[in-house]
Every structure is written in C-alpha cells, then in structure tokens.
Design a protein around this motif. Structure first.
Motif, PDB file in Angstrom:
ATOM      1  N   MET A  45       0.705  -1.021  -0.076  1.00 19.18           N
ATOM      2  CA  MET A  45       0.047  -0.316  -0.118  1.00 19.18           C
ATOM      3  C   MET A  45       0.762   1.065  -0.325  1.00 19.18           C
ATOM      4  N   SER A  46       0.399   2.097  -0.660  1.00 16.20           N
ATOM      5  CA  SER A  46       1.386   3.609  -0.483  1.00 16.20           C
ATOM      6  C   SER A  46       0.349   4.559   0.230  1.00 16.20           C
ATOM      7  N   GLU A  47       0.642   5.611   0.338  1.00 21.82           N
ATOM      8  CA  GLU A  47       0.083   6.861   0.981  1.00 21.82           C
ATOM      9  C   GLU A  47       1.275   7.420   0.732  1.00 21.82           C
ATOM     10  N   ARG A  48       0.758   8.853   0.206  1.00 22.87           N
ATOM     11  CA  ARG A  48       0.950  10.388  -0.019  1.00 22.87           C
ATOM     12  C   ARG A  48       1.024  11.224   1.261  1.00 22.87           C
ATOM     13  N   PRO A  49       2.084  12.074   1.493  1.00 28.68           N
ATOM     14  CA  PRO A  49       2.125  12.743   2.587  1.00 28.68           C
ATOM     15  C   PRO A  49       1.068  13.588   2.251  1.00 28.68           C
ATOM     16  N   MET A  50       0.130  13.938   3.875  1.00 32.61           N
ATOM     17  CA  MET A  50      -0.868  15.051   3.756  1.00 32.61           C
ATOM     18  C   MET A  50      -0.306  16.289   3.050  1.00 32.61           C
ATOM     19  N   ALA A  51       0.434  16.760   3.153  1.00 31.90           N
ATOM     20  CA  ALA A  51       1.260  17.936   2.700  1.00 31.90           C
ATOM     21  C   ALA A  51       1.665  18.246   1.404  1.00 31.90           C
ATOM     22  N   GLN A  52       1.535  16.643   0.600  1.00 31.14           N
ATOM     23  CA  GLN A  52       1.720  17.211  -0.940  1.00 31.14           C
ATOM     24  C   GLN A  52       0.541  16.565  -1.632  1.00 31.14           C
ATOM     25  N   THR A  53      -0.506  16.795  -0.792  1.00 32.58           N
ATOM     26  CA  THR A  53      -1.663  16.107  -1.655  1.00 32.58           C
ATOM     27  C   THR A  53      -3.176  17.115  -1.504  1.00 32.58           C
ATOM     28  N   LEU A  54      -2.977  17.717  -2.481  1.00 35.16           N
ATOM     29  CA  LEU A  54      -4.651  18.604  -2.274  1.00 35.16           C
ATOM     30  C   LEU A  54      -5.865  17.340  -2.548  1.00 35.16           C
ATOM     31  N   ALA A  55      -6.534  18.060  -1.095  1.00 32.28           N
ATOM     32  CA  ALA A  55      -7.609  17.628  -0.770  1.00 32.28           C
ATOM     33  C   ALA A  55      -8.413  17.702  -2.380  1.00 32.28           C
ATOM     34  N   THR A  56      -8.730  19.422  -2.846  1.00 32.94           N
ATOM     35  CA  THR A  56      -9.303  19.214  -3.680  1.00 32.94           C
ATOM     36  C   THR A  56      -8.917  18.204  -4.903  1.00 32.94           C
ATOM     37  N   GLN A  57      -7.465  18.209  -5.194  1.00 31.98           N
ATOM     38  CA  GLN A  57      -7.167  16.950  -5.972  1.00 31.98           C
ATOM     39  C   GLN A  57      -7.955  15.423  -5.377  1.00 31.98           C
ATOM     40  N   LEU A  58      -7.979  15.101  -4.519  1.00 29.92           N
ATOM     41  CA  LEU A  58      -8.388  13.728  -4.198  1.00 29.92           C
ATOM     42  C   LEU A  58      -9.569  13.628  -4.906  1.00 29.92           C
ATOM     43  N   LEU A  59     -10.510  14.913  -4.418  1.00 25.69           N
ATOM     44  CA  LEU A  59     -11.895  15.374  -4.647  1.00 25.69           C
ATOM     45  C   LEU A  59     -11.986  14.396  -6.252  1.00 25.69           C
ATOM     46  N   ASP A  60     -11.394  15.288  -7.282  1.00 25.78           N
ATOM     47  CA  ASP A  60     -11.301  15.550  -8.639  1.00 25.78           C
ATOM     48  C   ASP A  60     -11.102  14.105  -8.862  1.00 25.78           C
ATOM     49  N   SER A  61     -10.016  13.219  -8.615  1.00 26.40           N
ATOM     50  CA  SER A  61     -10.025  11.777  -8.953  1.00 26.40           C
ATOM     51  C   SER A  61     -10.735  11.329  -8.516  1.00 26.40           C
ATOM     52  N   TYR A  62     -11.689  11.475  -7.603  1.00 29.77           N
ATOM     53  CA  TYR A  62     -12.581  10.670  -7.413  1.00 29.77           C
ATOM     54  C   TYR A  62     -13.452   9.372  -8.791  1.00 29.77           C
ATOM     55  N   GLU A  63     -13.367   8.295  -8.979  1.00 35.05           N
ATOM     56  CA  GLU A  63     -14.232   7.646  -9.538  1.00 35.05           C
ATOM     57  C   GLU A  63     -15.256   6.504  -9.572  1.00 35.05           C
ATOM     58  N   ALA A  64     -16.431   6.705  -9.596  1.00 29.29           N
ATOM     59  CA  ALA A  64     -16.865   5.937  -9.289  1.00 29.29           C
ATOM     60  C   ALA A  64     -16.530   3.965 -10.212  1.00 29.29           C
ATOM     61  N   GLY A  65     -17.229   3.312  -9.252  1.00 29.71           N
ATOM     62  CA  GLY A  65     -16.827   1.604  -9.253  1.00 29.71           C
ATOM     63  C   GLY A  65     -15.422   1.184  -8.940  1.00 29.71           C
ATOM     64  N   SER A  66     -14.680   2.239  -8.359  1.00 30.83           N
ATOM     65  CA  SER A  66     -13.258   1.770  -8.634  1.00 30.83           C
ATOM     66  C   SER A  66     -12.864   2.857  -6.873  1.00 30.83           C
ATOM     67  N   SER A  67     -13.810   3.616  -6.791  1.00 25.68           N
ATOM     68  CA  SER A  67     -12.820   4.560  -5.172  1.00 25.68           C
ATOM     69  C   SER A  67     -13.813   4.393  -4.011  1.00 25.68           C
ATOM     70  N   PHE A  68     -13.160   4.731  -3.219  1.00 27.30           N
ATOM     71  CA  PHE A  68     -13.809   4.777  -1.703  1.00 27.30           C
ATOM     72  C   PHE A  68     -13.240   6.207  -1.545  1.00 27.30           C
ATOM     73  N   PHE A  69     -14.314   7.206  -1.005  1.00 23.55           N
ATOM     74  CA  PHE A  69     -14.441   9.015  -0.598  1.00 23.55           C
ATOM     75  C   PHE A  69     -14.486   9.353   0.529  1.00 23.55           C
ATOM     76  N   PHE A  70     -13.885  10.271   1.465  1.00 23.84           N
ATOM     77  CA  PHE A  70     -14.697  10.161   2.577  1.00 23.84           C
ATOM     78  C   PHE A  70     -13.731  11.810   3.392  1.00 23.84           C
ATOM     79  N   ALA A  71     -14.619  12.643   3.200  1.00 26.54           N
ATOM     80  CA  ALA A  71     -14.405  14.063   3.442  1.00 26.54           C
ATOM     81  C   ALA A  71     -14.301  14.345   4.876  1.00 26.54           C
ATOM     82  N   SER A  72     -13.687  15.286   6.373  1.00 31.16           N
ATOM     83  CA  SER A  72     -14.249  15.772   6.898  1.00 31.16           C
ATOM     84  C   SER A  72     -13.980  16.732   6.993  1.00 31.16           C
ATOM     85  N   PRO A  73     -14.477  17.379   7.927  1.00 29.57           N
ATOM     86  CA  PRO A  73     -14.237  18.994   8.346  1.00 29.57           C
ATOM     87  C   PRO A  73     -11.599  18.928   8.963  1.00 29.57           C
TER      88      PRO A  73
END
Length: 404
Positions: free
Chosen positions: A1-29
């Motif tokens: 498994m790979s994890e990219r550090p929080m500081a290196q990944t913009l939350a909006t990029q993760l949102l834009d990268s979501y693909e129905a059928g192959s992803s899990f997305f969860f955003a908290s405050p």
C-alpha cells in the motif's frame, strides 16, 4: 500500500480523482481520504452478534495485509443499520490523504440536465399514519423514541453523474462528512455498480491515539432563506422542550456506550447549535480518553451503533417498531461509514443525508425522531427538509416530477 503525505496532496485533487466503481472517498472537516482498488475484503458476518465480532475480524484482516506487505493497512467502507447483517469493508490497494476541502467560491450546484421521476416510499399519507402508530406505541409501552424514515426513488433515462454529485455535496457541506462508497451488487440482481453517496452532518465516533470524540445530533429544525426567520427557528430549537428531551435521550445513551472504554469522559451539560445549508441541529461534542490503546475506532463504533439518533430508545423496542412500520429495508442508511487503520485510529460518520445509487436510479433517505410531543405533520415536514441536502446537490431543489 502507498500513502502520499498530507502536505503533498491537495484535497480538491483527491475529490477530482474520485471514480465511481473503483474508489472510496471520505472528507471530514479536517482531512480528505481517497482509496482505490481492493487488496482484501473483510469476510461477511451475519447473525445477532455480527457487529460485535466485526472489530476482531477487521484486526485479523489488517494483520494479514500488513504481513503481505501493505505498510499502512486500513479498512474503509460501510456498516448497515441492522447490525446482524453483513458490513462492506475492504482493504484498498492505494490510499491517499489530504487536508480539509476548501473551495474558492461558494458557487451553486451545477444544474442537473437529467429528467427524474420521483416516487415516495411510503407515500406521505402513509408516513403520517406511521408516525401516529409510533405515538400510540409510546402511550402503551416503555418506548420513548423511535426514528421513522422515508425514501424517494428517483429514476432517469440517462446515466447519473456521481462524480459531479459528490463534488456538489462536498462543496455545500464542508463542515460535515462527505462520502462515496462502492457497494456489492444486490443478491439476485443482474449486476451493475451500486454506490452509497451522501453528506452527513453527524460524527458517530473518531479515535486518534487515546483521544475519543463523538458528536451526536438530535433535535432539528429546517433552515429559512429569511435571516430573521432563520434565527428565530434556531432560537426556538434551543428552547424546545420536545427537542431538548429528544437530544437528552441520545446523549445519555452515547455516554453510557462510551463510558466502559474511557477513563475520562466529558459530556456537555447543554447542547449547542450547528447548521448545514438546510437544517439546524442540536449538537453535543462528547470527548474522552481511552483506558486501553487496543480499543479501536471500530470497536467504539460497534458499541455505540445504532444510537437513539437513528433508531430510538429503548433500542430493541425502537428497532421492532421500525421493522413493523417502515415499508422498506434501510440497508446502509442510518448505518455508519468511515475508516479504521491498523493502529486503531479512524473516523466513522452516521450514514444520513444520503442515497444509494446505481447507473440510472437513486434511492434517497430521510428520517425524523418521534417522541412524545411530536406531530405527524411536523415530522413529515422535517423529512422533506432533510431530503433537500441530496436534492439541492443534484440541482433539483424541490422541482423533480413526483409520480402518483
């Protein structure tokens, strides 16, 4: 498994990268998570003690994943309302996280180009009758609260754009918990993906190290576009005996569930107010410190679920009332959705303000807590207001065509 550090990944990029059928997305405050693929699936468990056995099985699957080379094992997914039914939890192939979502502008949801037909289940008149049944049960039994739900079945001839729907939900609900979870196909169904998607205002429980936080909500009022009226509704909610009683029932049950696991527990004496774009809620932030670091976030979630905020009180009587009055199976609605890692840290949100979607259909859910002092008409109105979270994110408002 790979994890990219929080500081290196913009939350909006993760949102834009979501693909129905192959992803899990969860955003908290405070953070945003995106996972892809499935390395392992937690084996299905059923039976009256399935929910209590689930944390042990998850720990075993995470240990196996770590031994197989996943250096930061985590499970993600959803637990149904009925704890005797199977949860859907997986160890993903990849895991990325970022900070909280933020948007440059609070632009309105993109209008829907789809034409939907809407069928309420149950019909409003039947829901009114169900609330009256619940009130009668309270007069003749120890039942103190029951949460009764409705659903809207939306059909469209064109594919649903779940990516845009998720973005609309996230943009309108940055203070809550926005999620999209792939679900297994329905037994006996012909196939096709299912997705649990929504924006919950309610945290069931989170664990970070030894620190525990729960934020139950109970007692609600619809927002108003008129600022003066909106503030009047908020003030009325804070002083409402009916809503304060409903809230107290939930807080007492949550504190009782958490207390055996905590060496300290701070329970506010009075609730505060929080709001979403559509609702005011009475809220209490309950915090504590765990007795033992082996107690995981999922162990806590299993001990608390279902709270009186989504079921009622006493739990057994409320569950029986729901089974006899509601004309549909809730599935993952009013369950919990979130994640838990191998250290036990995690977050679990209550699965409300949500829908279950496939390619061309959506099943929306909303419920209201019935206590002594409730009226069928006011509880129906509350469910209508709660549907707006999903309907507005779809760009529909209240304008979808309802079929008789």
């Amino acid at each position: 498994m790979s994890e990219r550090p929080m500081a290196q990944t913009l939350a909006t990029q993760l949102l834009d990268s979501y693909e129905a059928g192959s992803s899990f997305f969860f955003a908290s405050p405070k953070r945003t998570l995106l996972t892809r693929g499935t390395f392992a699936t937690v084996p299905p468990l059923e039976g009256q003690d399935a929910l209590q056995r689930l944390p042990e099985h998850v720990t075993a699957v995470l240990n196996d994943a770590r031994n197989a080379g996943h250096d930061i094992p985590v499970v993600v997914g959803a637990v149904p309302f009925d704890g005797s039914l199977s949860s859907h939890l997986v160890v993903p192939m990849t895991f990325q996280r970022g900070g909280p979502l933020s948007f440059d502008t609070a632009s309105p949801a993109r209008p829907s180009t789809a034409r939907y037909t809407v069928r309420p289940v149950p019909e409003p008149a039947a829901y009114l009758h169900g609330v009256a049944q619940a009130l009668e049960l309270m007069r003749s039994s120890p039942l103190r609260k029951v949460v009764l739900s409705r659903s809207l079945h939306l059909d469209t001839p064109t594919p649903i754009d779940l990516t845009q729907l998720l973005r609309n939900l996230a943009q309108r609900n940055t203070a809550g918990y926005t999620f999209a979870v792939d679900l297994p196909a329905q037994p006996g169904a012909s196939g096709g993906r299912r997705t649990l998607i929504g924006a919950s205002p309610e945290l069931l429980v989170s664990r970070s190290g030894l620190q525990v936080l729960a934020n139950p909500l109970a007692g609600s009022a619809a927002r108003s576009a008129d600022p003066v009226e909106d503030q009047r509704r908020a003030s009325t909610l804070m002083e409402s005996p009916k809503d304060l009683h409903e809230h107290a029932v939930v807080i007492d049950a949550v504190a009782e569930a958490l207390r055996p696991y905590c060496k300290t527990l701070d329970v506010p004496k009075r609730p505060s107010l929080i709001h979403t774009p559509t609702m005011w809620h009475l809220s209490s932030r309950i915090s504590g410190e765990l007795k033992d670091p082996s107690i995981t976030s999922l162990t806590l979630a299993a001990a608390m679920h279902p709270t009186p905020a989504v079921c009622g009180f006493p739990t057994r009587l409320a569950h029986e009332a729901i089974g006899s009055i509601e004309p549909f199976e809730r599935g993952f609605y009013t369950g919990t959705v979130g994640w838990c890692d191998a250290t036990g840290d995690g977050q679990w949100a209550v699965t409300i303000r949500c829908a279950e979607a496939d390619e061309r259909t959506l099943r929306l859910f909303a419920g209201a807590g019935i206590v002594v002092g409730s009226t069928p008409e006011s509880e129906l109105a509350e469910t209508e207001a709660k549907f707006r979270t999903m309907l507005q994110a779809m760009g529909l408002g209240q304008s979808a065509e309802v079929q008789p």
